[in-house]
Design an enzyme around this catalytic site. Structure first.
Site, PDB file in Angstrom:
ATOM      1  N   HIS A   1      -8.556   0.976  -3.989  1.00  0.00           N
ATOM      2  CA  HIS A   1      -9.291   0.808  -2.731  1.00  0.00           C
ATOM      3  C   HIS A   1     -10.002   2.149  -2.696  1.00  0.00           C
ATOM      4  O   HIS A   1      -9.322   2.942  -2.112  1.00  0.00           O
ATOM      5  CB  HIS A   1      -8.638   0.314  -1.648  1.00  0.00           C
TER       6      HIS A   1
ATOM      7  N   HIS B   1      -1.122  -1.541  -4.189  1.00  0.00           N
ATOM      8  CA  HIS B   1      -2.483  -1.039  -3.540  1.00  0.00           C
ATOM      9  C   HIS B   1      -2.705   0.385  -3.281  1.00  0.00           C
ATOM     10  O   HIS B   1      -1.585   1.160  -3.034  1.00  0.00           O
ATOM     11  CB  HIS B   1      -2.856  -1.801  -2.104  1.00  0.00           C
TER      12      HIS B   1
ATOM     13  N   PHE C   1      -6.030   5.168   7.904  1.00  0.00           N
ATOM     14  CA  PHE C   1      -4.877   5.468   8.200  1.00  0.00           C
ATOM     15  C   PHE C   1      -4.007   4.387   7.985  1.00  0.00           C
ATOM     16  O   PHE C   1      -4.684   3.099   8.318  1.00  0.00           O
ATOM     17  CB  PHE C   1      -4.806   6.115   9.735  1.00  0.00           C
ATOM     18  N   GLY C   2      -2.799   4.246   7.679  1.00  0.00           N
ATOM     19  CA  GLY C   2      -1.757   3.232   7.869  1.00  0.00           C
ATOM     20  C   GLY C   2      -1.496   3.091   9.182  1.00  0.00           C
ATOM     21  O   GLY C   2      -1.600   3.989  10.247  1.00  0.00           O
ATOM     22  N   GLY C   3      -0.510   2.110   9.405  1.00  0.00           N
ATOM     23  CA  GLY C   3       0.281   1.844  10.615  1.00  0.00           C
ATOM     24  C   GLY C   3      -0.605   1.561  11.863  1.00  0.00           C
ATOM     25  O   GLY C   3      -0.436   1.703  13.021  1.00  0.00           O
TER      26      GLY C   3
ATOM     27  N   ASP D   1      -6.629  -5.999   4.620  1.00  0.00           N
ATOM     28  CA  ASP D   1      -5.922  -4.881   4.549  1.00  0.00           C
ATOM     29  C   ASP D   1      -5.715  -4.205   6.179  1.00  0.00           C
ATOM     30  O   ASP D   1      -6.923  -3.799   6.611  1.00  0.00           O
ATOM     31  CB  ASP D   1      -6.674  -4.002   3.565  1.00  0.00           C
ATOM     32  N   GLY D   2      -4.637  -3.928   6.554  1.00  0.00           N
ATOM     33  CA  GLY D   2      -4.644  -3.075   7.777  1.00  0.00           C
ATOM     34  C   GLY D   2      -3.779  -3.917   8.880  1.00  0.00           C
ATOM     35  O   GLY D   2      -4.343  -4.981   9.269  1.00  0.00           O
TER      36      GLY D   2
ATOM     37  N   ASP E   1      -4.777   3.457  -1.991  1.00  0.00           N
ATOM     38  CA  ASP E   1      -5.875   3.859  -1.100  1.00  0.00           C
ATOM     39  C   ASP E   1      -6.305   5.400  -1.377  1.00  0.00           C
ATOM     40  O   ASP E   1      -5.586   6.264  -1.287  1.00  0.00           O
ATOM     41  CB  ASP E   1      -5.273   3.898   0.429  1.00  0.00           C
TER      42      ASP E   1
ATOM     43  N   MET F   1      -8.935   8.119  -0.704  1.00  0.00           N
ATOM     44  CA  MET F   1      -9.703   8.873   0.338  1.00  0.00           C
ATOM     45  C   MET F   1     -10.243  10.105   0.166  1.00  0.00           C
ATOM     46  O   MET F   1      -9.527  10.694  -0.444  1.00  0.00           O
ATOM     47  CB  MET F   1      -8.891   8.784   1.662  1.00  0.00           C
TER      48      MET F   1
ATOM     49  N   MET G   1     -11.484  -5.310   5.684  1.00  0.00           N
ATOM     50  CA  MET G   1     -10.712  -4.432   6.374  1.00  0.00           C
ATOM     51  C   MET G   1     -10.204  -5.464   8.042  1.00  0.00           C
ATOM     52  O   MET G   1     -11.238  -5.933   8.337  1.00  0.00           O
ATOM     53  CB  MET G   1     -11.445  -3.168   6.736  1.00  0.00           C
TER      54      MET G   1
ATOM     55  N   SER H   1       0.733  -1.245   0.116  1.00  0.00           N
ATOM     56  CA  SER H   1      -0.128  -0.031   0.082  1.00  0.00           C
ATOM     57  C   SER H   1       0.838   1.098   0.045  1.00  0.00           C
ATOM     58  O   SER H   1       1.712   1.418   1.234  1.00  0.00           O
ATOM     59  CB  SER H   1      -0.881   0.163   1.222  1.00  0.00           C
TER      60      SER H   1
ATOM     61  N   MET I   1     -12.297   4.643  -0.919  1.00  0.00           N
ATOM     62  CA  MET I   1     -12.844   5.083   0.561  1.00  0.00           C
ATOM     63  C   MET I   1     -13.497   6.353   0.217  1.00  0.00           C
ATOM     64  O   MET I   1     -12.895   7.426   0.754  1.00  0.00           O
ATOM     65  CB  MET I   1     -11.805   5.253   1.594  1.00  0.00           C
TER      66      MET I   1
HETATM   67  C1  DX5 Z   1      -6.166   1.920   5.507  1.00  0.00           C
HETATM   68  C2  DX5 Z   1      -5.695   1.438   4.157  1.00  0.00           C
HETATM   69  C3  DX5 Z   1      -4.636   0.493   4.208  1.00  0.00           C
HETATM   70  C4  DX5 Z   1      -3.322   1.049   4.674  1.00  0.00           C
HETATM   71  C5  DX5 Z   1      -2.737  -0.140   5.214  1.00  0.00           C
HETATM   72  O1  DX5 Z   1      -7.208   2.668   5.496  1.00  0.00           O
HETATM   73  O2  DX5 Z   1      -6.964   0.783   3.296  1.00  0.00           O
HETATM   74  O3  DX5 Z   1      -4.463   0.198   2.783  1.00  0.00           O
HETATM   75  O4  DX5 Z   1      -2.593   1.624   4.130  1.00  0.00           O
HETATM   76  O5  DX5 Z   1      -1.700   0.284   6.014  1.00  0.00           O
HETATM   77  P1  DX5 Z   1      -0.632  -0.758   6.999  1.00  0.00           P
HETATM   78  O6  DX5 Z   1      -0.588  -2.035   6.368  1.00  0.00           O
HETATM   79  O7  DX5 Z   1       0.200   0.316   7.550  1.00  0.00           O
HETATM   80  O8  DX5 Z   1      -1.857  -1.045   8.155  1.00  0.00           O
HETATM   81 ZN    ZN Z   2      -6.494  -0.201   1.618  1.00  0.00          ZN
END
Ligand code: DX5
Ligand code: ZN
Length: 221
Positions: A65, A32, A142-144, A174-175, A34, A36, A136, A7, A67
């Site tokens: 993806h 991937h 958010f990532g991380g 994912d996540g 994202d 948003m 999900m 991602s 969102m």
């Molecule tokens: C969150 C995203 C994910 C995100 C995953 O809304 O859909 O794709 O980037 O990030 P990690 O792998 O860091 O949890």
């Molecule tokens: Zn995603």
């Protein structure tokens, strides 16, 4: 075989093209993306113009993806920009069949996404019409974030439903996926693995992708 989908949310946005080329060389199977809009989720990222530019740097499939609110308004633009798989959330979409059909008509592969709190029965009417379901494993935005443990049972249940119905379904997670839980999610039935922080945060992308594959299914693939 599992597919690894880095991602780009966790990459350095000042050099997106180079980051994608880097994970492609490292053995990624798809990218991937994202998307948003600041409404469906509390964050804003990229849209079709950026994806169109990124299309020039790789031949890997783009897994978009979405969102966003009212995804139907933008499906055509995302496919034209180069998205190969389009995932739309069920939570904000009262016309799922129409959206899935639109994605196919435009020439991409349709996928639907469930947030962690959305039950699997939300898929009942569309499961036979999609190529992939994205589960999900964190709340999107958010990532991380940390993997939500109770999602393992949900993955397992979806794989059982797909098997019972004779569907050759890709299940993407994912996540919060990392070396410590990739075995758990793949053993439960996931075969497409999104990883942002784990891959882009690692010093050596090739090594981390290799290790993720090794740890999947307990090292049997
Ligand atoms: C969150 C995203 C994910 C995100 C995953 O809304 O859909 O794709 O980037 O990030 P990690 O792998 O860091 O949890
Ligand atoms: Zn995603």
């Amino acid at each position: 075989m599992i597919k690894i989908a880095p991602s780009i949310l966790a990459s350095d946005f000042s050099k997106l093209g180079e980051e994608i080329a880097r994970v492609e060389r490292a053995g990624a199977d798809m990218i991937h993306l994202d998307v948003m809009d600041g409404h469906f989720v509390p964050n804003i990222t990229i849209g079709p113009p950026v994806i169109k530019c990124l299309r020039k740097v790789t031949d890997l499939p783009f897994d978009a993806h979405l969102m966003i609110e009212e995804p139907d308004r933008y499906i055509h633009d995302f496919v034209e920009a180069g998205a190969n798989i389009i995932s739309v959330h069920v939570e904000n979409n009262p016309h799922l069949h129409r959206t899935i059909e639109l994605i196919r008509e435009c020439g991409a592969r349709p996928s639907v996404v469930l947030n962690p709190a959305t039950p699997l029965n939300a898929l009942d009417a569309v499961l036979g019409d999609v190529d992939m379901v994205l589960l999900m494993t964190v709340d999107p935005g958010f990532g991380g974030q940390q993997y939500i443990e109770s999602m393992t049972g949900k993955i397992r249940e979806l794989r059982q439903i797909a098997l019972r119905r004779g569907l050759d379904l890709d299940i993407e997670v994912d996540g919060g996926i990392d070396l410590s839980n990739i075995r758990e999610v793949t053993m439960a039935g996931a075969n497409v693995i999104v990883a942002g922080t784990t891959i882009f945060g690692a010093p050596d992308a090739a090594e981390i992708i290799r290790s993720l594959r090794q740890n999947a299914f307990g090292g049997t693939t």
